[in-house]
Design an enzyme around this catalytic site. Structure first.
Site, short mmCIF file in Angstrom:
data_model
loop_
_atom_site.label_atom_id
_atom_site.label_comp_id
_atom_site.label_asym_id
_atom_site.label_seq_id
_atom_site.Cartn_x
_atom_site.Cartn_y
_atom_site.Cartn_z
N LEU A 68 -7.32 -3.15 1.54
CA LEU A 68 -7.68 -2.46 0.32
C LEU A 68 -6.60 -2.62 -0.74
O LEU A 68 -6.86 -2.50 -1.93
CB LEU A 68 -7.96 -0.98 0.60
N GLU A 86 -0.17 -10.18 4.72
CA GLU A 86 0.13 -9.19 5.75
C GLU A 86 -0.09 -9.77 7.14
O GLU A 86 0.69 -9.51 8.06
CB GLU A 86 -0.73 -7.94 5.54
N GLY A 138 0.82 -1.20 0.00
CA GLY A 138 0.00 0.00 0.00
C GLY A 138 0.86 1.25 0.00
O GLY A 138 2.09 1.19 0.06
N ASP A 164 -6.21 0.71 6.64
CA ASP A 164 -7.30 1.47 6.04
C ASP A 164 -8.17 2.15 7.08
O ASP A 164 -8.83 3.14 6.81
CB ASP A 164 -8.13 0.55 5.14
#
Length: 230
Positions: A103, A110, A34, A91
């Site tokens: 997202l 993760e 991300g 998020d």
């Protein structure tokens, strides 16, 4: 509440720089996925080029490609005995450090990397802070493709509104694990642990984006400074 504009790039830069204070020479690091995680990887790469010795365990192919491009040594879980610190974004973050993740589509990897880490450091900007999980975004849920139809029906029975995540071409988004993501909107969650357990109990559901009692510290990059939540 729906997602609005993305995070301030300057704030991401600020929080990524602050995260480097948690890195020491010789560490094995979890490298998240991300925008915040990638900002951290960029700054980490600068330190590596100046002589810092670390190894990274990426949580996605995208993060691995970025890390290797920046000359960060990448290793797999089968090559190590543990992870010193994992760095990742989120998020949503509650005052209790409950997280919504996924997202970016890498929630399962993760979680595995975070579970193996001695410490989990989360990097966010202020718009990610919420009172309850599910306030800002749907909850990403990773499902094996065979079970998407049935899992979606059961998620509806839990009060959710499941939608299969699609790419720009209209085809389903496929995770690095070859699964699909069913983004499921709930009313703000009073008991996220129960929602996580109930969703995980549905056959075909691999994981949810609800990460509870996992973060050790959350770094919040604001307009002028970085604050810590513990």
């Amino acid at each position: 509440m729906t997602m609005s504009q993305g995070p301030d790039p300057a704030a991401l830069e600020r929080v990524a720089q602050a995260a480097l204070a948690h890195v020491a020479d010789g560490m094995t690091l979890g490298l998240g996925t991300g925008r915040a995680a990638e900002a951290f990887i960029e700054r980490l790469g600068e330190r590596v080029r100046r002589g810092l010795r670390v190894r990274g365990v990426p949580t996605s192919k995208r993060s691995e490609e970025l890390a290797k491009k920046l000359q960060i040594e990448c290793v797999g879980l089968d090559e190590i005995h543990g992870i010193d610190v994992a760095f990742d974004g989120a998020d949503e973050v509650t005052p209790e450090l409950g997280l919504t993740k996924g997202l970016g589509g890498a929630l399962l990897r993760e979680r595995v990397v975070a579970y193996e880490a001695e410490r989990l450091v989360i990097l966010v900007t202020p718009e990610k802070l919420v009172k309850k999980l599910g306030s800002r975004t749907a909850i990403p849920i990773e499902v094996v493709p065979f079970a998407v139809a049935t899992a979606s029906r059961h998620l509806k029975n839990l009060g959710g509104e499941p939608v299969v995540r699609k790419k720009a071409d209209g085809f389903p988004f496929v995770t690095d694990n070859m699964n699909w993501i069913v983004d499921t909107r709930f009313a703000p969650l009073d008991d996220p642990a129960r929602t996580h357990a109930e969703a995980r109990g549905i056959p075909g559901v691999v994981d949810t984006g609800l990460f509870l009692e996992m973060a050790d510290v959350v770094l919040v990059g604001g307009a002028d400074a970085v604050t810590e939540m513990r």
